[in-house]
Design an enzyme around this catalytic site. Sequence first.
Site, PDB file in Angstrom:
ATOM      1  N   LEU A 103      36.884  34.824  37.438  1.00  0.00           N
ATOM      2  CA  LEU A 103      37.777  34.568  38.718  1.00  0.00           C
ATOM      3  C   LEU A 103      37.052  33.755  39.756  1.00  0.00           C
ATOM      4  CD1 LEU A 103      39.666  37.920  39.312  1.00  0.00           C
ATOM      5  CD2 LEU A 103      40.388  35.579  38.150  1.00  0.00           C
ATOM      6  N   ASP A 104      37.634  32.758  40.534  1.00  0.00           N
ATOM      7  CA  ASP A 104      36.905  31.902  41.421  1.00  0.00           C
ATOM      8  C   ASP A 104      36.451  32.966  42.393  1.00  0.00           C
ATOM      9  OD1 ASP A 104      37.959  29.701  40.159  1.00  0.00           O
ATOM     10  OD2 ASP A 104      39.711  29.768  41.476  1.00  0.00           O
ATOM     11  N   LYS A 105      35.440  32.306  43.257  1.00  0.00           N
ATOM     12  CA  LYS A 105      34.840  33.299  44.458  1.00  0.00           C
ATOM     13  C   LYS A 105      35.953  33.669  45.421  1.00  0.00           C
ATOM     14  CE  LYS A 105      31.388  32.892  47.800  1.00  0.00           C
ATOM     15  NZ  LYS A 105      30.291  32.209  48.799  1.00  0.00           N
ATOM     16  N   ARG A 190      45.138  26.935  40.426  1.00  0.00           N
ATOM     17  CA  ARG A 190      44.917  26.063  41.758  1.00  0.00           C
ATOM     18  C   ARG A 190      45.469  24.821  41.087  1.00  0.00           C
ATOM     19  NH1 ARG A 190      42.320  29.264  45.575  1.00  0.00           N
ATOM     20  NH2 ARG A 190      41.175  30.976  44.668  1.00  0.00           N
TER      21      ARG A 190
END
Length: 233
Positions: A103-105, A190
């Site tokens: 998962l992204d930051k 995104r």
Amino acid sequence: MRRLDQLLANLGYCSRREAREWIKAGRVTVRGAVADDFGAKVDPADVRMDGEPPDHPAGLLLLLHKPVGLVCSHDEREGPNVYSLLPPRWRARNPPVTSIGRLDKETSGLLLLTDQSELVHRLTSPKHKVPKVYRATVSADLAPALVPLFAGGTLLLKDEPAPCAPAELKIITPRTAELTLTEGRYHQVRRMFASQGAEVLTLHRTRFGHLELGDLAAGQWRELPLSEFSTAG
Ligand code: URA
């Protein structure tokens, strides 16, 4: 059967050199007898360290509620990571505990962690089509036409040769949606919304396969049985 000094080192207790010190100091028993051969091949079930059985000798599988602000990389240069939430002994295991996909930051939610590389490969392979559900808030109203567009399997993202696999979009409010993906491309949620003029403002994963976060608080984890994704039966 595993080599005694290697077992202790691989389970994160200490280095292999320190394991030999522990054994010399009489802190390790095998079937109730003080061990003196650090190279002996042992069944982990027979071993006690300071009287305690070994910590998860068969492996670890954890369900973490990833908070925003931590990365999934082990590279310290990328900033604080999700592994910092785990007990030090688990962080020292070899093979290391790693995330199943990333998962992204800035993304929160359900993240699986394991030291079982076979499980990582199986659950991240697009072939297995494990559904992952994301809840996003976005910067612009979402047109109902996005539902068939995302479901169609024709959406091409910039610099990608193959279109995205069909994805299920549920528009909950004009700027909140739930998106179910069966693949995991870089920044996929995104980028899918961005391709339609909507910037993702918050992103949270609520499901991975049959697993849900439930009421687990951000930063908390719970153990899962290694058989959770068993292919048998
Ligand atoms: N898609 C994204 O854009 N980010 C994530 O963290 C996961 C899926």
